[in-house]
Motif scaffolding. Structure first.
Motif, PDB file in Angstrom:
ATOM      1  N   ILE A   1      22.417 -14.343 -73.390  1.00 60.11           N
ATOM      2  CA  ILE A   1      22.444 -14.629 -71.948  1.00 60.11           C
ATOM      3  C   ILE A   1      23.605 -15.554 -71.580  1.00 60.11           C
ATOM      4  N   SER A   2      24.078 -16.354 -72.531  1.00 56.28           N
ATOM      5  CA  SER A   2      25.264 -17.167 -72.248  1.00 56.28           C
ATOM      6  C   SER A   2      26.466 -16.260 -72.012  1.00 56.28           C
ATOM      7  N   GLN A   3      26.521 -15.150 -72.736  1.00 53.65           N
ATOM      8  CA  GLN A   3      27.617 -14.188 -72.599  1.00 53.65           C
ATOM      9  C   GLN A   3      27.429 -13.295 -71.371  1.00 53.65           C
ATOM     10  N   ALA A   4      26.214 -12.791 -71.183  1.00 54.45           N
ATOM     11  CA  ALA A   4      25.955 -11.857 -70.077  1.00 54.45           C
ATOM     12  C   ALA A   4      25.710 -12.562 -68.753  1.00 54.45           C
ATOM     13  N   GLY A   5      25.510 -13.876 -68.800  1.00 57.34           N
ATOM     14  CA  GLY A   5      25.086 -14.615 -67.613  1.00 57.34           C
ATOM     15  C   GLY A   5      26.136 -14.809 -66.551  1.00 57.34           C
ATOM     16  N   ASP A   6      27.383 -14.375 -66.813  1.00 59.67           N
ATOM     17  CA  ASP A   6      28.402 -14.497 -65.768  1.00 59.67           C
ATOM     18  C   ASP A   6      28.308 -13.374 -64.752  1.00 59.67           C
ATOM     19  N   ASP A   7      27.366 -12.463 -64.932  1.00 65.27           N
ATOM     20  CA  ASP A   7      27.129 -11.403 -63.950  1.00 65.27           C
ATOM     21  C   ASP A   7      26.775 -12.035 -62.602  1.00 65.27           C
ATOM     22  N   PRO A   8      27.346 -11.540 -61.496  1.00 69.10           N
ATOM     23  CA  PRO A   8      27.081 -12.158 -60.188  1.00 69.10           C
ATOM     24  C   PRO A   8      25.625 -12.132 -59.754  1.00 69.10           C
ATOM     25  N   LYS A   9      24.819 -11.248 -60.331  1.00 63.93           N
ATOM     26  CA  LYS A   9      23.394 -11.222 -59.972  1.00 63.93           C
ATOM     27  C   LYS A   9      22.624 -12.382 -60.587  1.00 63.93           C
ATOM     28  N   VAL A  10      23.167 -12.990 -61.634  1.00 60.48           N
ATOM     29  CA  VAL A  10      22.431 -14.022 -62.360  1.00 60.48           C
ATOM     30  C   VAL A  10      22.469 -15.338 -61.589  1.00 60.48           C
ATOM     31  N   ALA A  11      21.282 -15.805 -61.196  1.00 55.00           N
ATOM     32  CA  ALA A  11      21.179 -17.026 -60.394  1.00 55.00           C
ATOM     33  C   ALA A  11      20.789 -18.239 -61.230  1.00 55.00           C
ATOM     34  N   GLY A  12      20.379 -18.029 -62.477  1.00 52.68           N
ATOM     35  CA  GLY A  12      19.990 -19.149 -63.324  1.00 52.68           C
ATOM     36  C   GLY A  12      19.693 -18.664 -64.728  1.00 52.68           C
ATOM     37  N   LEU A  13      19.672 -19.617 -65.667  1.00 53.99           N
ATOM     38  CA  LEU A  13      19.463 -19.319 -67.079  1.00 53.99           C
ATOM     39  C   LEU A  13      18.375 -20.223 -67.638  1.00 53.99           C
ATOM     40  N   VAL A  14      17.443 -19.633 -68.370  1.00 53.50           N
ATOM     41  CA  VAL A  14      16.370 -20.404 -68.994  1.00 53.50           C
ATOM     42  C   VAL A  14      16.418 -20.149 -70.497  1.00 53.50           C
ATOM     43  N   TYR A  15      16.448 -21.224 -71.262  1.00 58.15           N
ATOM     44  CA  TYR A  15      16.546 -21.157 -72.723  1.00 58.15           C
ATOM     45  C   TYR A  15      15.241 -21.664 -73.336  1.00 58.15           C
ATOM     46  N   ILE A  16      14.604 -20.828 -74.147  1.00 59.53           N
ATOM     47  CA  ILE A  16      13.358 -21.190 -74.813  1.00 59.53           C
ATOM     48  C   ILE A  16      13.655 -21.343 -76.304  1.00 59.53           C
ATOM     49  N   ALA A  17      13.739 -22.602 -76.778  1.00 59.14           N
ATOM     50  CA  ALA A  17      14.110 -22.877 -78.173  1.00 59.14           C
ATOM     51  C   ALA A  17      15.280 -21.985 -78.585  1.00 59.14           C
ATOM     52  N   ALA A  18      16.323 -21.997 -77.757  1.00 58.40           N
ATOM     53  CA  ALA A  18      17.367 -20.983 -77.876  1.00 58.40           C
ATOM     54  C   ALA A  18      18.731 -21.558 -78.239  1.00 58.40           C
ATOM     55  N   ARG A  19      19.537 -20.696 -78.824  1.00 61.56           N
ATOM     56  CA  ARG A  19      20.932 -21.037 -79.087  1.00 61.56           C
ATOM     57  C   ARG A  19      21.701 -21.114 -77.769  1.00 61.56           C
ATOM     58  N   ALA A  20      22.627 -22.057 -77.701  1.00 59.98           N
ATOM     59  CA  ALA A  20      23.465 -22.163 -76.505  1.00 59.98           C
ATOM     60  C   ALA A  20      24.858 -22.655 -76.896  1.00 59.98           C
ATOM     61  N   PRO A  21      25.587 -21.854 -77.671  1.00 66.17           N
ATOM     62  CA  PRO A  21      26.934 -22.275 -78.062  1.00 66.17           C
ATOM     63  C   PRO A  21      27.890 -22.241 -76.888  1.00 66.17           C
ATOM     64  N   ASP A  22      28.939 -23.006 -76.987  1.00 65.73           N
ATOM     65  CA  ASP A  22      30.005 -22.934 -75.998  1.00 65.73           C
ATOM     66  C   ASP A  22      30.858 -21.704 -76.297  1.00 65.73           C
ATOM     67  N   ALA A  23      31.708 -21.325 -75.355  1.00 68.88           N
ATOM     68  CA  ALA A  23      32.576 -20.170 -75.559  1.00 68.88           C
ATOM     69  C   ALA A  23      33.488 -20.397 -76.760  1.00 68.88           C
ATOM     70  N   GLY A  24      33.475 -19.453 -77.684  1.00 66.58           N
ATOM     71  CA  GLY A  24      34.326 -19.548 -78.855  1.00 66.58           C
ATOM     72  C   GLY A  24      33.830 -20.481 -79.940  1.00 66.58           C
ATOM     73  N   GLU A  25      32.687 -21.111 -79.726  1.00 70.23           N
ATOM     74  CA  GLU A  25      32.175 -22.073 -80.696  1.00 70.23           C
ATOM     75  C   GLU A  25      31.557 -21.373 -81.908  1.00 70.23           C
ATOM     76  N   ASP A  26      31.762 -21.954 -83.068  1.00 67.02           N
ATOM     77  CA  ASP A  26      31.191 -21.448 -84.316  1.00 67.02           C
ATOM     78  C   ASP A  26      29.768 -21.986 -84.416  1.00 67.02           C
ATOM     79  N   TYR A  27      28.782 -21.135 -84.078  1.00 65.89           N
ATOM     80  CA  TYR A  27      27.402 -21.624 -84.064  1.00 65.89           C
ATOM     81  C   TYR A  27      26.909 -22.043 -85.444  1.00 65.89           C
ATOM     82  N   PRO A  28      27.163 -21.266 -86.515  1.00 68.57           N
ATOM     83  CA  PRO A  28      26.735 -21.727 -87.843  1.00 68.57           C
ATOM     84  C   PRO A  28      27.315 -23.102 -88.203  1.00 68.57           C
ATOM     85  N   ALA A  29      28.568 -23.358 -87.810  1.00 72.58           N
ATOM     86  CA  ALA A  29      29.165 -24.671 -88.077  1.00 72.58           C
ATOM     87  C   ALA A  29      28.452 -25.755 -87.272  1.00 72.58           C
ATOM     88  N   LEU A  30      28.049 -25.423 -86.051  1.00 73.54           N
ATOM     89  CA  LEU A  30      27.310 -26.384 -85.223  1.00 73.54           C
ATOM     90  C   LEU A  30      25.975 -26.737 -85.868  1.00 73.54           C
TER      91      LEU A  30
END
Length: 260
Positions: free
Chosen positions: A105-134
């Motif tokens: 949803i971090s990737q797909a959430g830039d769709d103009p229909k998306v009004a908000g994002l809810v994360y449930i015990a979820a990954r939320a890396p920044d753009a280009g961030e190496d999540y395993p390294a995080l």
């Protein structure tokens, strides 16, 4: 003197017009209609049935709910599945994700229909961030030791890791049922990086699972804090959507504006 007054008056009118235009533009950026559509995105080692307890609670409030069935073969394939679901929505939509679904949803959430994002015990890396390294900046979550790979490159959690570390606060028989339907993951997902972090631009909510043995709870807190998300904490395993469906549904309802 009269000329100066005329110039000042003209400047004041121009300033007022500019401010009014700016206000109108800002107002246009806010959805004029309430959020009535919710798209739910599951994580790894699961499928859309993991939202089965939350869905009726949202539908009871009159929300239009869609649970995506991610193939979990690659990040791109999962993002495409979410975008197909978004294309079918008829107005402002809330994207909700569990676990790895947060990357989606971090990737797909830039769709103009998306009004908000809810994360449930979820990954939320920044753009280009190496999540395993995080994740390596925090103590390893026990479930990772139970990931098993087949010869053709697909991974699943062992039965013990699933029941104890993934769904540890469910009754054993229930955890075993979800273990039976866990979906294998493609190895490409372990190396995937998002190119978009929609949480920079969209309102966000986050539910931390304080007893999580799949994602370190302190990592969850770090990601939620970095997003400036409205955050709640649930004394839950990784699968709070199954063990605490009412609290998860209430957070989603709050994000839609249905519940204050």
């Amino acid at each position: 003197m009269k000329l100066n007054s005329f110039v000042l008056a003209g400047f004041a009118c121009a300033t007022l017009l500019s401010a009014t235009t700016s206000f109108a533009q800002d107002s246009a950026a806010v959805p004029s209609a309430p959020i009535k559509n919710v798209v739910l995105v599951h994580g790894l080692f699961a499928d859309g049935s993991s939202w089965g307890k939350v869905i009726p609670l949202l539908q009871a409030k009159g929300l239009h709910v869609t649970a995506v069935q991610n193939p979990t073969t690659s990040l791109d394939a999962d993002v495409d599945a979410v975008k197909r679901a978004l294309a079918q929505q008829d107005g402002p939509t809330l994207l909700v994700a569990h676990s790895y679904g947060g990357m989606v949803i971090s990737q797909a959430g830039d769709d103009p229909k998306v009004a908000g994002l809810v994360y449930i015990a979820a990954r939320a890396p920044d753009a280009g961030e190496d999540y395993p390294a995080l994740t390596k900046k925090f103590p390893a979550a026990p479930a990772s030791a139970g990931l098993q790979w087949s010869a053709d490159g697909y991974g699943k959690l062992s039965e013990q890791a699933f029941v104890k570390d993934f769904a540890g606060d469910l009754p054993t028989a229930e955890a075993e049922t979800y273990y039976a339907v866990q979906q294998p993951i493609g190895k490409a997902i372990t190396m995937a990086k998002t190119t978009v972090a929609a949480w920079h631009d969209k309102p966000t909510w986050y539910a931390v699972s304080t007893e999580d043995r799949t994602i370190n709870p302190d990592l969850e807190r770090f990601m939620a804090n970095r997003m400036h998300a409205h955050t709640i904490e649930l004394k839950s395993s990784h699968v709070s959507l199954l063990s605490h469906p009412t609290e998860v549904a209430n957070l989603i309802l709050e994000a839609t504006g249905e519940q204050k």
